[in-house]
Design a protein around this motif. Structure first.
Motif, PDB file in Angstrom:
ATOM      1  N   LYS A 134      -0.698   7.343 -26.654  1.00 17.31           N
ATOM      2  CA  LYS A 134      -1.223   6.903 -27.947  1.00 17.31           C
ATOM      3  C   LYS A 134      -0.118   6.655 -28.969  1.00 17.31           C
ATOM      4  CE  LYS A 134      -2.262  11.559 -29.463  1.00 17.31           C
ATOM      5  NZ  LYS A 134      -3.316  12.448 -29.906  1.00 17.31           N
ATOM      6  N   ALA A 149     -10.526   6.705 -25.106  1.00 17.37           N
ATOM      7  CA  ALA A 149     -10.732   7.288 -26.437  1.00 17.37           C
ATOM      8  C   ALA A 149      -9.585   8.208 -26.846  1.00 17.37           C
ATOM      9  CB  ALA A 149     -12.051   8.047 -26.475  1.00 17.37           C
ATOM     10  N   TYR A 162      -7.433   5.408 -14.090  1.00 19.13           N
ATOM     11  CA  TYR A 162      -7.430   6.481 -15.082  1.00 19.13           C
ATOM     12  C   TYR A 162      -8.061   7.754 -14.537  1.00 19.13           C
ATOM     13  CZ  TYR A 162      -8.843   9.228 -19.118  1.00 19.13           C
ATOM     14  OH  TYR A 162      -9.062  10.252 -19.985  1.00 19.13           O
ATOM     15  N   VAL A 172      -5.782  11.212 -14.331  1.00 18.88           N
ATOM     16  CA  VAL A 172      -6.333  12.526 -14.666  1.00 18.88           C
ATOM     17  C   VAL A 172      -6.073  13.531 -13.547  1.00 18.88           C
ATOM     18  CG1 VAL A 172      -8.463  13.802 -15.102  1.00 18.88           C
ATOM     19  CG2 VAL A 172      -8.069  11.641 -16.250  1.00 18.88           C
ATOM     20  N   VAL A 231      -2.771  14.843 -15.491  1.00 18.90           N
ATOM     21  CA  VAL A 231      -3.378  15.791 -16.431  1.00 18.90           C
ATOM     22  C   VAL A 231      -3.638  17.140 -15.761  1.00 18.90           C
ATOM     23  CG1 VAL A 231      -5.341  16.218 -17.924  1.00 18.90           C
ATOM     24  CG2 VAL A 231      -4.409  13.922 -17.729  1.00 18.90           C
ATOM     25  N   ILE A 288      -6.153  19.906 -24.752  1.00 18.90           N
ATOM     26  CA  ILE A 288      -5.522  18.588 -24.744  1.00 18.90           C
ATOM     27  C   ILE A 288      -5.512  17.976 -23.344  1.00 18.90           C
ATOM     28  CG2 ILE A 288      -4.132  18.982 -26.805  1.00 18.90           C
ATOM     29  CD1 ILE A 288      -1.746  19.507 -25.126  1.00 18.90           C
ATOM     30  N   ARG A 289      -5.673  18.785 -22.314  1.00 16.88           N
ATOM     31  CA  ARG A 289      -5.792  18.224 -20.971  1.00 16.88           C
ATOM     32  C   ARG A 289      -7.252  18.041 -20.561  1.00 16.88           C
ATOM     33  NH1 ARG A 289      -1.026  18.694 -17.478  1.00 16.88           N
ATOM     34  NH2 ARG A 289       0.687  19.228 -18.855  1.00 16.88           N
ATOM     35  N   ILE A 314      -9.733  17.258 -22.295  1.00  9.25           N
ATOM     36  CA  ILE A 314     -10.378  16.081 -22.882  1.00  9.25           C
ATOM     37  C   ILE A 314     -10.245  14.882 -21.949  1.00  9.25           C
ATOM     38  CG2 ILE A 314      -8.304  15.456 -24.220  1.00  9.25           C
ATOM     39  CD1 ILE A 314     -11.875  14.883 -25.440  1.00  9.25           C
ATOM     40  N   GLU A 315      -9.091  14.756 -21.270  1.00 11.75           N
ATOM     41  CA  GLU A 315      -8.908  13.619 -20.364  1.00 11.75           C
ATOM     42  C   GLU A 315      -9.892  13.700 -19.202  1.00 11.75           C
ATOM     43  OE1 GLU A 315      -6.956  11.138 -21.047  1.00 11.75           O
ATOM     44  OE2 GLU A 315      -5.249  11.859 -22.213  1.00 11.75           O
ATOM     45  N   ASP A 316     -10.084  14.902 -18.704  1.00  4.84           N
ATOM     46  CA  ASP A 316     -11.036  15.091 -17.617  1.00  4.84           C
ATOM     47  C   ASP A 316     -12.444  14.739 -18.084  1.00  4.84           C
ATOM     48  OD1 ASP A 316     -11.648  16.261 -14.895  1.00  4.84           O
ATOM     49  OD2 ASP A 316     -12.954  17.482 -16.160  1.00  4.84           O
ATOM     50  N   LEU A 372     -13.299  12.730 -20.572  1.00  4.86           N
ATOM     51  CA  LEU A 372     -13.417  11.283 -20.795  1.00  4.86           C
ATOM     52  C   LEU A 372     -13.509  10.529 -19.479  1.00  4.86           C
ATOM     53  CD1 LEU A 372     -10.821  10.805 -23.677  1.00  4.86           C
ATOM     54  CD2 LEU A 372     -13.303  10.732 -23.858  1.00  4.86           C
ATOM     55  N   ALA A 373     -12.780  11.017 -18.465  1.00  5.71           N
ATOM     56  CA  ALA A 373     -12.815  10.346 -17.165  1.00  5.71           C
ATOM     57  C   ALA A 373     -14.174  10.529 -16.500  1.00  5.71           C
ATOM     58  CB  ALA A 373     -11.712  10.900 -16.274  1.00  5.71           C
ATOM     59  N   LYS A 374     -14.747  11.733 -16.645  1.00  2.00           N
ATOM     60  CA  LYS A 374     -16.015  11.997 -15.970  1.00  2.00           C
ATOM     61  C   LYS A 374     -17.186  11.325 -16.673  1.00  2.00           C
ATOM     62  CE  LYS A 374     -15.150  16.212 -13.425  1.00  2.00           C
ATOM     63  NZ  LYS A 374     -14.811  17.596 -13.768  1.00  2.00           N
ATOM     64  N   SER A 406     -16.847   8.775 -19.045  1.00  3.31           N
ATOM     65  CA  SER A 406     -16.429   7.468 -19.577  1.00  3.31           C
ATOM     66  C   SER A 406     -17.102   7.169 -20.919  1.00  3.31           C
ATOM     67  CB  SER A 406     -16.624   6.335 -18.578  1.00  3.31           C
ATOM     68  OG  SER A 406     -17.929   6.320 -18.071  1.00  3.31           O
ATOM     69  N   THR A 407     -16.976   8.098 -21.809  1.00  4.64           N
ATOM     70  CA  THR A 407     -17.526   7.931 -23.148  1.00  4.64           C
ATOM     71  C   THR A 407     -16.458   7.333 -24.065  1.00  4.64           C
ATOM     72  OG1 THR A 407     -18.321   9.166 -25.046  1.00  4.64           O
ATOM     73  CG2 THR A 407     -16.937  10.360 -23.563  1.00  4.64           C
ATOM     74  N   GLU A 447      -8.264  16.908 -31.227  1.00  8.44           N
ATOM     75  CA  GLU A 447      -7.013  16.329 -31.731  1.00  8.44           C
ATOM     76  C   GLU A 447      -6.598  15.116 -30.898  1.00  8.44           C
ATOM     77  OE1 GLU A 447      -3.752  19.010 -32.959  1.00  8.44           O
ATOM     78  OE2 GLU A 447      -2.483  17.643 -31.814  1.00  8.44           O
ATOM     79  N   MET A 448      -6.882  15.172 -29.609  1.00 12.82           N
ATOM     80  CA  MET A 448      -6.526  14.055 -28.730  1.00 12.82           C
ATOM     81  C   MET A 448      -7.385  12.821 -28.986  1.00 12.82           C
ATOM     82  SD  MET A 448      -3.989  14.951 -26.998  1.00 12.82           S
ATOM     83  CE  MET A 448      -3.814  13.914 -25.554  1.00 12.82           C
ATOM     84  N   VAL A 449      -8.537  12.992 -29.611  1.00 15.68           N
ATOM     85  CA  VAL A 449      -9.350  11.824 -29.952  1.00 15.68           C
ATOM     86  C   VAL A 449      -9.310  11.579 -31.461  1.00 15.68           C
ATOM     87  CG1 VAL A 449     -10.824  11.760 -27.928  1.00 15.68           C
ATOM     88  CG2 VAL A 449     -11.424  13.257 -29.807  1.00 15.68           C
TER      89      VAL A 449
END
Lengths: 145, 165
Positions: free
Chosen positions: A11, A77, A101, A106, A110, B39-40, B42-44, B46-48, B50-51, B125-127
């Protein structure tokens, strides 16, 4: 159809990862300069698209196309940006980006506690998984129409 | 099975209480630990799911609610909105982290579930959302529910590319 190359930015505009498969012409600048130029352009397109749009956009900028190639853009996002260049006939690249991704980034960056996030990716596991994933994808394999 | 998580977390807290003299330090460290998880995580998430980005704080609250369900298997209620709409609470009637736990008297000041507050702060914070999160009510301290308060501070701006001149 072919996949030419792939960029991943975080980002803050740091180039996390770059790799190429079928790139026949180099830009003639260093990777760092190229990454800055690329990120700057994407940033400008993004704000241009959202300002000029006559309607409220949800996803904003998706891709652009030239006579020779198509650049596909996916922003998560969390601000992670995945960019892939393909030829103009490629189908389903957006799904491919989403899968890179969720199934590669991930899983192997991640969820790997020793790779720090927001820094260029050094993990060899990630590199090989990504390479295999892209090479076995439908976008990479199917023949030009 | 969530018991393994409960026990592992319990072992972690017990070890930290042993390692650090000060109970407040333990709470602080738990929050930091949660932040690093968030912070990690959140990536999981978002990936699961896909919002995409949230439109407003209500939307955010709904999504965190679904994240609670995904990762802890509980469905908290969203309640106690502030008049300005920038603060709300999650009410948990059961909390998997504290299921097999009783706090001894000398640890009454310990914020046992502070890790959840850290996770929420780190993930948001990551979003691009700066929030504060803290525990208002705690079943371990005799309250009937666990209440986690979230306060929206400000929206973080997208970074402008460096060296654009």
């Amino acid at each position: 159809m072919t996949v030419y190359n792939l960029y991943i930015f975080d980002k803050n505009g740091i180039l996390l990862y770059y790799c190429e498969w079928n790139r026949f012409k180099q830009s003639g600048m260093t990777k760092e300069e190229e990454a800055k130029l690329m990120y700057g352009m994407l940033f400008s397109i993004k704000s241009f698209v959202s300002k000029i749009s006559p309607l409220d956009t949800k996803e904003g900028f998706l891709y652009y196309k030239t006579s020779k190639y198509t650049l596909h853009y996916l922003e998560i996002a969390s601000g992670l940006k995945l960019i892939i260049n393909t030829d103009n006939n490629a189908q389903g690249v957006r799904e491919l980006l989403q899968q890179i991704y969720s199934q590669i980034y991930v899983e192997y960056v991640v969820k790997n506690p020793i790779t720090s996030i927001n820094q260029p990716i050094q993990s060899d596991l990630f590199k090989t998984k990504l390479d295999n994933f892209v090479k076995s994808s439908a976008v990479y394999l199917s023949k030009a129409i | 099975n969530s018991e393994l998580v409960t026990l592992t977390y319990g072992a972690l807290v017990a070890q930290m209480v042993k390692d650090l003299d000060n109970v407040d330090d333990v709470s602080k460290q738990l929050e930091r630990l949660g932040y690093n998880m968030g912070i990690r995580l959140i990536e999981d998430y978002l990936a699961k799911t896909s919002t995409g980005r949230c439109h407003d704080l209500k939307d955010t609250a709904d999504k965190i609610q679904s994240a609670f369900r995904m990762y802890l298997g509980v469905q908290p209620n969203v309640a106690n909105w502030s008049a300005a709409g920038d603060e709300f609470s999650f009410i948990l009637d059961t909390n998997p982290l504290t299921e097999l736990v009783e706090l001894p008297d000398d640890l009454k000041a310990l914020k046992y579930c502070n890790i959840i507050c850290g996770v929420i702060r780190g993930a948001l914070e990551m979003v691009q959302m700066d929030v504060q999160s803290w525990i208002v009510q705690d079943q371990l301290k005799g309250d009937s529910n666990t209440e986690i308060r979230v306060k929206f501070i400000r929206r973080l701006e997208d970074a402008i590319p460096a060296g654009e001149d």
